[in-house]
Design an enzyme around this catalytic site. Structure first.
Site, PDB file in Angstrom:
ATOM      1  CB  CYS A  14      21.305  43.155  23.533  1.00 30.90           C
ATOM      2  SG  CYS A  14      21.229  41.439  24.087  1.00 30.90           S
ATOM      3  CG  ASN A  17      20.332  38.545  28.530  1.00 35.14           C
ATOM      4  OD1 ASN A  17      19.970  38.040  29.575  1.00 35.14           O
ATOM      5  ND2 ASN A  17      21.560  38.996  28.375  1.00 35.14           N
ATOM      6  CB  CYS A  19      23.472  37.664  20.238  1.00 33.60           C
ATOM      7  SG  CYS A  19      22.491  36.373  19.432  1.00 33.60           S
ATOM      8  NE  ARG A  20      22.599  42.872  19.767  1.00 32.39           N
ATOM      9  CZ  ARG A  20      21.639  43.720  19.454  1.00 32.39           C
ATOM     10  NH1 ARG A  20      21.962  44.871  18.870  1.00 32.39           N
ATOM     11  NH2 ARG A  20      20.372  43.449  19.720  1.00 32.39           N
ATOM     12  CB  SER A  21      23.528  42.081  26.661  1.00 32.11           C
ATOM     13  OG  SER A  21      22.500  41.130  26.730  1.00 32.11           O
ATOM     14  CG  ASP A 131      20.336  41.532  16.287  1.00 34.79           C
ATOM     15  OD1 ASP A 131      20.944  40.460  16.513  1.00 34.79           O
ATOM     16  OD2 ASP A 131      19.108  41.672  16.419  1.00 34.79           O
TER      17      ASP A 131
HETATM   18  P1  4NP Z   1      20.606  39.951  21.006  1.00 28.34           P
HETATM   19  O1  4NP Z   1      20.223  39.285  19.597  1.00 28.34           O
HETATM   20  O2  4NP Z   1      19.626  41.079  21.214  1.00 28.34           O
HETATM   21  O3  4NP Z   1      21.988  40.430  20.793  1.00 28.34           O
HETATM   22  O4  4NP Z   1      20.473  38.848  22.045  1.00 28.34           O
HETATM   23  C1  4NP Z   1      18.962  38.811  19.253  1.00 28.34           C
HETATM   24  C2  4NP Z   1      18.531  37.606  19.747  1.00 28.34           C
HETATM   25  C3  4NP Z   1      17.289  37.124  19.370  1.00 28.34           C
HETATM   26  C4  4NP Z   1      16.510  37.840  18.493  1.00 28.34           C
HETATM   27  C5  4NP Z   1      16.961  39.044  17.991  1.00 28.34           C
HETATM   28  C6  4NP Z   1      18.199  39.539  18.385  1.00 28.34           C
HETATM   29  N1  4NP Z   1      15.248  37.322  18.079  1.00 28.34           N
HETATM   30  O5  4NP Z   1      14.632  37.919  17.190  1.00 28.34           O
HETATM   31  O6  4NP Z   1      14.801  36.301  18.623  1.00 28.34           O
END
Ligand code: 4NP
Length: 162
Positions: A14, A17, A19-21, A131
């Site tokens: 993702c 790294n 939240c989703r992955s 997201d």
């Molecule tokens: P992820 O979510 O890609 O599922 O881990 C996010 C985590 C952090 C951010 C964006 C999406 N950020 O903008 O910091």
């Protein structure tokens, strides 16, 4: 799958790294462990950015996962790296934007599979795992639901092609 076959290696990808992955890693890792397949299927996750390198998953992801019986607390964020292409047979992105990065960075001789994780959940209306980071409400639980469905589909695929 034969007992002696090399393990199949799966990387969930993702943006951050956190939240989703990591949710996908925790859910799929438990599914694999519950079926006694840890020696045949190896699981990891990463982000396409280094924004959260070394950090644990977002507390909202950890809490949602815990409610559904998954433990994400020991995971730590890392960024996609060159060696990943020589390690993982399946590199599965949570959305199109991160799939584009995965494919753009791939060495010409990458012989594995890059694709969207939700391709393994063709009955869902979503094609991407949304997201949840800036969202409100139940976004983190929806991530879990999508990931659980796609994990079953992915495991079936690995068992067919192992
Ligand atoms: P992820 O979510 O890609 O599922 O881990 C996010 C985590 C952090 C951010 C964006 C999406 N950020 O903008 O910091």
């Amino acid at each position: 799958m034969r007992e002696s076959a090399a393990p199949q290696r799966v990387l969930f990808v993702c943006l951050g790294n956190i939240c989703r992955s990591p949710t996908a890693e925790g859910v799929f890792r438990k599914l694999v462990a519950d079926r006694g397949l840890e020696h045949r299927i190896h699981v990891d996750s990463c982000g396409t950015t280094n924004w959260h390198r070394g950090k644990p998953p977002d507390p909202r992801s950890v809490a949602a996962a815990r409610r559904c019986g998954y433990d994400l607390e020991r995971l730590r964020a890392r960024q996609l790296c060159w060696e990943d292409y020589y390690t993982f047979d399946y590199m599965l992105a949570m959305d199109e934007a991160n799939l584009e990065v995965l494919r753009r960075e791939a060495p010409l001789d990458y012989a594995g599979h890059t694709g969207l994780f939700l391709d393994f959940a063709p009955d869902l209306p979503e094609r991407e795992v949304p997201d949840p980071y800036y969202g409100e409400g139940d976004g983190f639980l929806r991530v879990l639901e999508l990931v659980e469905v796609a994990s079953e589909g992915l495991l079936a695929e690995l068992l067919r092609h192992g």
